[in-house]
Structure formats: C-alpha cells, structure tokens
Motif scaffolding. Structure first.
Motif, PDB file in Angstrom:
ATOM      1  N   THR A  69      -3.402  -4.691   0.465  1.00 12.23           N
ATOM      2  CA  THR A  69      -3.622  -3.744  -0.626  1.00 12.23           C
ATOM      3  C   THR A  69      -2.877  -2.439  -0.380  1.00 12.23           C
ATOM      4  O   THR A  69      -2.248  -1.882  -1.281  1.00 12.23           O
ATOM      5  N   VAL A  70      -2.941  -1.952   0.847  1.00  9.35           N
ATOM      6  CA  VAL A  70      -2.249  -0.702   1.170  1.00  9.35           C
ATOM      7  C   VAL A  70      -0.741  -0.888   1.070  1.00  9.35           C
ATOM      8  O   VAL A  70      -0.022  -0.032   0.530  1.00  9.35           O
ATOM      9  N   GLY A  71      -0.225  -2.011   1.574  1.00 11.50           N
ATOM     10  CA  GLY A  71       1.211  -2.268   1.473  1.00 11.50           C
ATOM     11  C   GLY A  71       1.678  -2.295   0.030  1.00 11.50           C
ATOM     12  O   GLY A  71       2.708  -1.697  -0.322  1.00 11.50           O
ATOM     13  N   ASN A  72       0.927  -2.953  -0.837  1.00 11.87           N
ATOM     14  CA  ASN A  72       1.296  -3.008  -2.257  1.00 11.87           C
ATOM     15  C   ASN A  72       1.213  -1.634  -2.911  1.00 11.87           C
ATOM     16  O   ASN A  72       2.036  -1.290  -3.771  1.00 11.87           O
ATOM     17  N   ALA A  73       0.234  -0.841  -2.526  1.00  8.44           N
ATOM     18  CA  ALA A  73       0.114   0.511  -3.073  1.00  8.44           C
ATOM     19  C   ALA A  73       1.290   1.384  -2.660  1.00  8.44           C
ATOM     20  O   ALA A  73       1.796   2.181  -3.458  1.00  8.44           O
ATOM     21  N   VAL A  74       1.750   1.227  -1.425  1.00 10.81           N
ATOM     22  CA  VAL A  74       2.920   1.982  -0.968  1.00 10.81           C
ATOM     23  C   VAL A  74       4.144   1.612  -1.796  1.00 10.81           C
ATOM     24  O   VAL A  74       4.906   2.482  -2.242  1.00 10.81           O
ATOM     25  N   MET A  85       3.785  10.142   1.622  1.00 10.65           N
ATOM     26  CA  MET A  85       2.478   9.596   1.278  1.00 10.65           C
ATOM     27  C   MET A  85       1.548   9.643   2.472  1.00 10.65           C
ATOM     28  O   MET A  85       2.008   9.669   3.615  1.00 10.65           O
ATOM     29  N   THR A  86       0.252   9.591   2.182  1.00 13.96           N
ATOM     30  CA  THR A  86      -0.745   9.564   3.252  1.00 13.96           C
ATOM     31  C   THR A  86      -1.478   8.227   3.297  1.00 13.96           C
ATOM     32  O   THR A  86      -1.777   7.618   2.273  1.00 13.96           O
ATOM     33  N   VAL A  87      -1.763   7.820   4.530  1.00 13.51           N
ATOM     34  CA  VAL A  87      -2.676   6.714   4.797  1.00 13.51           C
ATOM     35  C   VAL A  87      -3.694   7.237   5.809  1.00 13.51           C
ATOM     36  O   VAL A  87      -3.486   8.282   6.425  1.00 13.51           O
ATOM     37  N   HIS A  88      -4.788   6.502   5.990  1.00 15.86           N
ATOM     38  CA  HIS A  88      -5.780   6.892   7.000  1.00 15.86           C
ATOM     39  C   HIS A  88      -5.499   6.147   8.305  1.00 15.86           C
ATOM     40  O   HIS A  88      -5.443   4.914   8.330  1.00 15.86           O
ATOM     41  N   ALA A  89      -5.322   6.887   9.378  1.00 13.55           N
ATOM     42  CA  ALA A  89      -5.069   6.263  10.673  1.00 13.55           C
ATOM     43  C   ALA A  89      -6.194   5.331  11.085  1.00 13.55           C
ATOM     44  O   ALA A  89      -5.969   4.312  11.753  1.00 13.55           O
ATOM     45  N   ILE A  90      -7.408   5.651  10.683  1.00 10.22           N
ATOM     46  CA  ILE A  90      -8.569   4.860  11.074  1.00 10.22           C
ATOM     47  C   ILE A  90      -8.555   3.482  10.418  1.00 10.22           C
ATOM     48  O   ILE A  90      -9.369   2.613  10.755  1.00 10.22           O
ATOM     49  N   GLY A  91      -7.611   3.253   9.516  1.00 10.57           N
ATOM     50  CA  GLY A  91      -7.466   1.941   8.902  1.00 10.57           C
ATOM     51  C   GLY A  91      -7.020   0.864   9.870  1.00 10.57           C
ATOM     52  O   GLY A  91      -7.153  -0.329   9.576  1.00 10.57           O
ATOM     53  N   GLY A  92      -6.456   1.275  11.010  1.00  7.33           N
ATOM     54  CA  GLY A  92      -6.129   0.317  12.058  1.00  7.33           C
ATOM     55  C   GLY A  92      -4.689  -0.129  12.081  1.00  7.33           C
ATOM     56  O   GLY A  92      -3.910   0.120  11.161  1.00  7.33           O
ATOM     57  N   ARG A  93      -4.333  -0.809  13.169  1.00  8.29           N
ATOM     58  CA  ARG A  93      -2.941  -1.182  13.422  1.00  8.29           C
ATOM     59  C   ARG A  93      -2.350  -2.064  12.314  1.00  8.29           C
ATOM     60  O   ARG A  93      -1.239  -1.812  11.846  1.00  8.29           O
ATOM     61  N   ALA A  94      -3.064  -3.112  11.925  1.00 11.08           N
ATOM     62  CA  ALA A  94      -2.506  -4.032  10.933  1.00 11.08           C
ATOM     63  C   ALA A  94      -2.222  -3.317   9.613  1.00 11.08           C
ATOM     64  O   ALA A  94      -1.184  -3.540   8.984  1.00 11.08           O
ATOM     65  N   MET A  95      -3.128  -2.457   9.194  1.00 14.60           N
ATOM     66  CA  MET A  95      -2.923  -1.714   7.957  1.00 14.60           C
ATOM     67  C   MET A  95      -1.738  -0.770   8.064  1.00 14.60           C
ATOM     68  O   MET A  95      -0.896  -0.672   7.164  1.00 14.60           O
ATOM     69  N   LEU A  96      -1.660  -0.046   9.182  1.00 16.59           N
ATOM     70  CA  LEU A  96      -0.564   0.897   9.384  1.00 16.59           C
ATOM     71  C   LEU A  96       0.779   0.176   9.429  1.00 16.59           C
ATOM     72  O   LEU A  96       1.772   0.631   8.834  1.00 16.59           O
ATOM     73  N   GLU A  97       0.833  -0.932  10.124  1.00 22.80           N
ATOM     74  CA  GLU A  97       2.085  -1.695  10.209  1.00 22.80           C
ATOM     75  C   GLU A  97       2.499  -2.226   8.839  1.00 22.80           C
ATOM     76  O   GLU A  97       3.687  -2.205   8.490  1.00 22.80           O
ATOM     77  N   GLU A  98       1.541  -2.691   8.066  1.00 24.45           N
ATOM     78  CA  GLU A  98       1.857  -3.205   6.730  1.00 24.45           C
ATOM     79  C   GLU A  98       2.382  -2.091   5.830  1.00 24.45           C
ATOM     80  O   GLU A  98       3.331  -2.292   5.051  1.00 24.45           O
ATOM     81  N   ALA A  99       1.780  -0.913   5.938  1.00 25.99           N
ATOM     82  CA  ALA A  99       2.248   0.231   5.153  1.00 25.99           C
ATOM     83  C   ALA A  99       3.672   0.604   5.537  1.00 25.99           C
ATOM     84  O   ALA A  99       4.526   0.855   4.669  1.00 25.99           O
ATOM     85  N   ALA A 100       3.952   0.641   6.832  1.00 22.90           N
ATOM     86  CA  ALA A 100       5.289   0.998   7.304  1.00 22.90           C
ATOM     87  C   ALA A 100       6.323  -0.036   6.870  1.00 22.90           C
ATOM     88  O   ALA A 100       7.443   0.313   6.446  1.00 22.90           O
ATOM     89  N   LYS A 101       5.983  -1.311   6.955  1.00 23.67           N
ATOM     90  CA  LYS A 101       6.909  -2.372   6.530  1.00 23.67           C
ATOM     91  C   LYS A 101       7.185  -2.274   5.030  1.00 23.67           C
ATOM     92  O   LYS A 101       8.331  -2.438   4.592  1.00 23.67           O
ATOM     93  N   ALA A 102       6.148  -2.015   4.260  1.00 27.20           N
ATOM     94  CA  ALA A 102       6.314  -1.901   2.813  1.00 27.20           C
ATOM     95  C   ALA A 102       7.224  -0.728   2.460  1.00 27.20           C
ATOM     96  O   ALA A 102       8.109  -0.845   1.605  1.00 27.20           O
TER      97      ALA A 102
END
Length: 230
Positions: A69-74, A85-102
């Motif tokens: 969901t976060v990757g698609n939003a990015v 853009m901002t994301v929450h660090a507390i979302g965890g590694r998988a979420m952060l990596e998906e956001a960065a890849k997107a």
C-alpha cells in the motif's frame, strides 16, 4: 552539505486559504509543505497552485501501512509531481524498502524522509508507548534502519539532529518545530530556533504558524532566514 532551506507548512483548511497565504509569501521561499488537513480537504488538486508557481512540494502524509500500500501511494504521489514525501520509520524494514523501491522506479523520483519521533512527543510519552529507549537513541536506531532501507533521510527535531548528522553525514534532515526564541511553542514539545537547527545539521526547516499567523508573513519568513544565516 548544501545550505539549509525553509519549507513553509501550508497548514490551512482549504485551497482558498492556501491561495491567500501564497500571495503573502516572499519569492525566496521555494518549498511548501502540504499536509493531511488540506490534502484531505482538497485532494491532489491542491498541488496545482504550487506547480504553477514552480515551487517544490513536500507532501507530508506520513505514510504508515503495509508495504504494498505504501509503495503504491508513493508511485501515485510521484505522478502528481511532488519532490519530497514522508513515511513513518516505525513502519519497519519491509515497508521502508518498498517505499524506496517504488520511488526509484518513478520517472521523477521523489526523495523520501522518514519520521523518527513526532516533535509533539516527549520522553514521558515514550513511557506510555512502552518504548525504553531515549528519544535520541530511538532517532538514531530508526535512522539506521531507514538509511539501510534506501530512505533519503529523516524527519527529526533539532535536538536529535546532531546525533543523526554525525551518524549519517549525507542524510536529508527535515526539522519541524522551528520557533524564534520569543515565539509560542504551541503543541510542540521539542522546539528550536532556526540558527540552532542549522547548527545541529538540518537541511530543511519546516515552519508553519510562526510565518502563516504572523502579522506580516513575508517579514516573518525573512526574519527566520536571517536567523538561519547567523
């Protein structure tokens, strides 16, 4: 490290109020933050006045959801021409990596910064949340996770910025909670002057009410800039 820049936070209820504030801003302000309140009120159309003025857009929605969901939003936000853009660090590694890849796959990739700890939280609030680290320790450890996950930097108070700058020399450090020494702190608990934030290593200073609610917003923005450049 480039000289720090001011981001004016457009914390207003609707597009009409935003347009009125934009007309009061000095030309040297290149960055504007669009946050939850006005984005929920107006949707992506609220970005158009900023794009017409060739301004840089900081979309501050603090994304925190499952990785896909976060990757698609990015990707969706990048298509609207946002720069940061901002994301929450507390979302965890998988979420952060998906956001960065997107972000990396976008035609015009936005930079991503992760919120470590909201500036409205204090050490006492950490107790309520069951967090045993100090605010500074939390910022550095989450910062480490963010940088290892491909995120460009962090959102942090000025009081944690020095530790983050020392640990991550090339990171973007976006610092809210900026007030002049005589200013009202409002609902922020970890505030700082512009000059202090820059000394601690900030790359971007997010400033809302001290400029927007000033009798002369242009003069207030200029005073902030002068304090930064002490």
């Amino acid at each position: 490290m480039n000289k720090a820049e001011i981001i004016v936070a457009l914390d207003v209820p609707n597009a009409e109020a935003m347009e009125a504030k934009l007309q009061e801003m000095p030309d040297f302000i290149e960055w504007y933050k669009v946050g939850l309140e006005i984005f929920c009120a107006e949707g992506p159309a609220v970005l158009e006045p900023l794009k017409r003025r060739n301004k840089k857009i900081f979309l501050d929605l603090k994304l925190h959801d499952i990785p896909r969901t976060v990757g698609n939003a990015v990707k969706t936000a990048a298509a609207h021409g946002v720069n940061l853009m901002t994301v929450h660090a507390i979302g965890g590694r998988a979420m952060l990596e998906e956001a960065a890849k997107a972000a990396a796959k976008c035609e015009n990739p936005p930079k991503l910064v992760a919120v470590t700890t909201l500036t409205s939280l204090s050490q006492e609030d950490f107790v309520d949340l069951g967090i045993s680290r100090t605010v500074s320790e939390q910022a550095v450890e989450l910062g480490r996770l963010c940088m290892a996950s491909g995120i460009d930097g962090m959102v942090t108070s000025a009081h944690e910025a020095k530790a983050l700058r020392e640990a991550f020399p090339d990171a973007l450090l976006v610092v809210p909670g900026i007030r002049m020494p005589e200013g009202d702190v409002g609902d922020q608990k970890r505030v700082a002057s512009p000059s202090f934030a820059v000394e601690q290593g900030a790359t971007h200073l997010v400033i809302g009410r001290p400029i927007l609610q000033a009798e002369d917003p242009s003069a207030a923005a200029t005073a902030m800039l002068n304090d930064m450049n002490k």
